[in-house]
Design a protein around this motif. Sequence first.
Motif, PDB file in Angstrom:
ATOM      1  N   ASN A 170       0.819  -1.214   0.000  1.00  0.00           N
ATOM      2  CA  ASN A 170       0.000   0.000   0.000  1.00  0.00           C
ATOM      3  C   ASN A 170       0.855   1.267   0.000  1.00  0.00           C
ATOM      4  OD1 ASN A 170       1.021   0.094   2.586  1.00  0.00           O
ATOM      5  ND2 ASN A 170      -0.908  -0.427   3.588  1.00  0.00           N
ATOM      6  N   TYR A 185      -1.075  -4.207   7.553  1.00  0.00           N
ATOM      7  CA  TYR A 185      -1.908  -3.592   6.523  1.00  0.00           C
ATOM      8  C   TYR A 185      -3.023  -2.800   7.198  1.00  0.00           C
ATOM      9  CZ  TYR A 185       0.188  -6.379   2.756  1.00  0.00           C
ATOM     10  OH  TYR A 185       1.055  -6.921   1.842  1.00  0.00           O
ATOM     11  N   ASP A 209      -8.867  -1.365   4.880  1.00  0.00           N
ATOM     12  CA  ASP A 209      -8.572  -1.389   3.443  1.00  0.00           C
ATOM     13  C   ASP A 209      -9.655  -2.069   2.607  1.00  0.00           C
ATOM     14  OD1 ASP A 209      -8.223  -4.071   3.991  1.00  0.00           O
ATOM     15  OD2 ASP A 209      -6.074  -4.125   3.552  1.00  0.00           O
TER      16      ASP A 209
END
Length: 284
Positions: A11, A79, A83
Amino acid sequence: MFRQLYKIAPNNEVIFKVCPNCGNRRWNFQVNRKSGKFHCWVCGFGGHNGWKYLYGVPEAAQVVIEKEIEEDVNTLMTYNIFDGSTEGNMALDYLKNRGLTEEIIDRYVDGYVPFGKYKGRIVLMLFDTDMSPAYWLARTYKCQNPKYLNPPRPKQRALGFFDGDEKRGEVLCVEGWFDAIAWKKVHTNVCVMLGKALNKFQIFDLCEVFTKLTVVLDNDAKREDFDRWNRWKQRGYPVTVKCMPDTRDADEVPESILRDTLTKSDLVGELDILLKDLDFYKKS
């Protein structure tokens, strides 16, 4: 060559590399490319102006193959839990089912880990009394064993959630991370003991900042747990001890019960009575 020095999250938000402060080479130094925040999970080195560490990163290092991340089992690469991915939603649902709001998640949860040694776990943040990131817990959201897979714990710092504008008063000391999140609803400063006791260095650390330590133990506390805190009180430390009224954890009861628990009398102050009939107090 580049991948021996840098690992860019897919990302493009966080970079992992050798720590410039302690020299640790196990990918424990991270820099957020958007906010500039940086932190080493080994030595605690961190701050808010980490862009200077990114200047030497070449464009060729901007892509990392997920297979390589997966093969490096020592990499802790989180992460964004918001998302929208299947794994991210699974982790988010787990936290919401534990009673966490999105605001709390965004503030105290670093993210989820889809690869490597910590796959299937969420990274829960803990801070020192200056509210600098100082430690993390890797908690499974997939019923893995063990439930927690954590790095070595710093032994000389108290950990928790502390408000910089509300110090020099009372701090609650509770057993677990989720307990602390629940207690934050009714109290400003909460220390996470990760157990039923603190060592002397952690108590000294708290006493340098706060004037009163209120310990809240779960209902399964044993005699030796109260004995340990009684010894600290006998030495003159500002310690009081409370006990949850039943077997439920703090995140499983309404706020009214948490507030009522704090109004209970000091168990350490009544230790001679307590040791004769601990069950009587718990049921009262």
